[in-house]
Design a protein around this motif. Structure first.
Motif, PDB file in Angstrom:
ATOM      1  N   LEU A  90       0.824  -1.196   0.000  1.00 58.78           N
ATOM      2  CA  LEU A  90       0.000   0.000   0.000  1.00 58.78           C
ATOM      3  C   LEU A  90       0.868   1.260   0.000  1.00 58.78           C
ATOM      4  O   LEU A  90       2.006   1.239   0.482  1.00 58.78           O
ATOM      5  N   ARG A  91       0.316   2.325  -0.533  1.00 59.68           N
ATOM      6  CA  ARG A  91       0.995   3.612  -0.524  1.00 59.68           C
ATOM      7  C   ARG A  91       0.017   4.720  -0.132  1.00 59.68           C
ATOM      8  O   ARG A  91      -1.136   4.719  -0.565  1.00 59.68           O
ATOM      9  N   ARG A  92       0.502   5.639   0.682  1.00 61.07           N
ATOM     10  CA  ARG A  92      -0.267   6.855   0.934  1.00 61.07           C
ATOM     11  C   ARG A  92       0.069   7.845  -0.172  1.00 61.07           C
ATOM     12  O   ARG A  92       1.244   8.151  -0.414  1.00 61.07           O
ATOM     13  N   ILE A  93      -0.957   8.332  -0.833  1.00 55.28           N
ATOM     14  CA  ILE A  93      -0.779   9.234  -1.964  1.00 55.28           C
ATOM     15  C   ILE A  93      -1.269  10.620  -1.558  1.00 55.28           C
ATOM     16  O   ILE A  93      -2.437  10.800  -1.210  1.00 55.28           O
ATOM     17  N   TRP A  94      -0.378  11.573  -1.585  1.00 60.46           N
ATOM     18  CA  TRP A  94      -0.721  12.961  -1.282  1.00 60.46           C
ATOM     19  C   TRP A  94      -1.017  13.690  -2.581  1.00 60.46           C
ATOM     20  O   TRP A  94      -0.257  13.593  -3.549  1.00 60.46           O
ATOM     21  N   VAL A  95      -2.137  14.404  -2.597  1.00 58.94           N
ATOM     22  CA  VAL A  95      -2.513  15.172  -3.781  1.00 58.94           C
ATOM     23  C   VAL A  95      -3.008  16.552  -3.344  1.00 58.94           C
ATOM     24  O   VAL A  95      -3.560  16.706  -2.255  1.00 58.94           O
ATOM     25  N   ARG A  96      -2.801  17.516  -4.180  1.00 57.18           N
ATOM     26  CA  ARG A  96      -3.383  18.835  -3.933  1.00 57.18           C
ATOM     27  C   ARG A  96      -4.774  18.845  -4.545  1.00 57.18           C
ATOM     28  O   ARG A  96      -4.983  18.385  -5.670  1.00 57.18           O
ATOM     29  N   TYR A  97      -5.744  19.378  -3.779  1.00 56.75           N
ATOM     30  CA  TYR A  97      -7.113  19.451  -4.284  1.00 56.75           C
ATOM     31  C   TYR A  97      -7.724  20.795  -3.920  1.00 56.75           C
ATOM     32  O   TYR A  97      -7.186  21.546  -3.098  1.00 56.75           O
ATOM     33  N   ILE A  98      -8.859  21.111  -4.549  1.00 57.16           N
ATOM     34  CA  ILE A  98      -9.582  22.355  -4.292  1.00 57.16           C
ATOM     35  C   ILE A  98     -10.824  22.025  -3.486  1.00 57.16           C
ATOM     36  O   ILE A  98     -11.614  21.157  -3.878  1.00 57.16           O
ATOM     37  N   ASP A  99     -11.012  22.699  -2.356  1.00 54.70           N
ATOM     38  CA  ASP A  99     -12.190  22.401  -1.537  1.00 54.70           C
ATOM     39  C   ASP A  99     -13.391  23.236  -1.991  1.00 54.70           C
ATOM     40  O   ASP A  99     -13.319  23.968  -2.987  1.00 54.70           O
ATOM     41  N   TYR A 100     -14.493  23.129  -1.274  1.00 48.86           N
ATOM     42  CA  TYR A 100     -15.727  23.793  -1.707  1.00 48.86           C
ATOM     43  C   TYR A 100     -15.683  25.305  -1.543  1.00 48.86           C
ATOM     44  O   TYR A 100     -16.560  26.014  -2.049  1.00 48.86           O
ATOM     45  N   GLN A 101     -14.688  25.810  -0.835  1.00 48.96           N
ATOM     46  CA  GLN A 101     -14.501  27.253  -0.721  1.00 48.96           C
ATOM     47  C   GLN A 101     -13.504  27.778  -1.751  1.00 48.96           C
ATOM     48  O   GLN A 101     -13.155  28.950  -1.742  1.00 48.96           O
ATOM     49  N   GLY A 102     -13.040  26.884  -2.631  1.00 45.31           N
ATOM     50  CA  GLY A 102     -12.084  27.278  -3.651  1.00 45.31           C
ATOM     51  C   GLY A 102     -10.662  27.384  -3.146  1.00 45.31           C
ATOM     52  O   GLY A 102      -9.796  27.960  -3.813  1.00 45.31           O
TER      53      GLY A 102
END
Length: 249
Positions: A90-102
């Motif tokens: 298994l691997r923990r994958i870190w990603v940048r994302y945009i939340d509902y407040q932008g």
């Protein structure tokens, strides 16, 4: 963020939208939409993406990702559960994302190591398409007031398929659930569903709507189906709009 019309803070892209149409609808300039959302020259709007209609406090940063190994405790919690995949796989994958407040945030999910690159590619598309994600781990950072973990976008979880003794595809690290509240799993016909998960998600059963975080076939679903995942929103015996897996189960 959300809503329609002048004075709103965000617009969710529908089929047929263009920057010119969105700008006119909300009374803003095309140039401002490009600047506020960091849309490069020639950028094509993507269905289910979310456009800011006001200037952000800080510009959106570039997308980022990284992976790391996980411990046995992080993977399985209780060794007595005899989960079907080894922590070393298994691997923990870190990603940048945009939340509902932008707001751009860094979140993580755990997947099988063979799925690290396809998962990263899918979330890169979501970010570039400006598709919003409600929350990812770590909750303490990304939404510290959250108490309902059923809304998490997540991957690996050592558990059975609900109501059975069959391992879920999440138990192998081969499945992702995206914005569960806005993309529920349903069994049975509306309004008398025999099963709805999460149970407080009936508002989002109107799939003809385009609200923040909803997944549609012509929109956010393509980020995953283009990277080897099958979508539960295309199933027939039940519909699982949140669910993407490599095995179509």
């Amino acid at each position: 963020m959300g809503g329609v019309g002048r004075g709103q803070r965000a617009h969710v892209v529908r089929p047929g939208d263009t920057l010119a149409k969105v700008a006119k609808r909300h009374g803003v300039r095309i140039a401002d939409l490009r600047e506020w959302n960091r849309l490069g020259k020639g950028y094509q709007l993507q269905v289910d993406g979310m456009l800011r209609l006001t200037a952000p406090a800080t510009p959106l940063p570039a997308w980022r990702t990284r992976t790391e190994t996980v411990t046995a405790t992080e993977a399985n919690g209780d060794p007595a559960k005899a989960c079907p995949v080894q922590p070393s796989d298994l691997r923990r994958i870190w990603v940048r994302y945009i939340d509902y407040q932008g707001v751009a945030r860094n979140g993580s999910l755990i997947m099988h190591r063979s799925m690290a690159v396809p998962t990263q590619r899918a979330f890169a598309k979501l970010y570039h398409w400006r598709f919003p994600i409600m929350v990812m781990q770590p909750i303490a950072v990304n939404m510290p007031t959250l108490t309902d973990k059923s809304v998490l976008t997540s991957g690996y979880e050592c558990r059975y398929v609900a109501g059975t003794t069959t391992w879920s595809q999440h138990s192998y690290g081969l499945a992702v659930d995206v914005n569960p509240r806005q993309n529920p799993m349903i069994r049975g016909s509306y309004p008398n569903h025999t099963y709805l998960d999460p149970p407080n998600s009936a508002t989002w059963l109107a799939r003809e709507r385009y609200w923040p975080g909803m997944v549609h076939a012509e929109g956010a679903a393509r980020a995953f189906t283009a990277n080897g995942f099958a979508w539960g929103g295309r199933w027939t015996t039940l519909l699982d709009y949140m669910h993407f897996s490599t095995t179509d189960r």
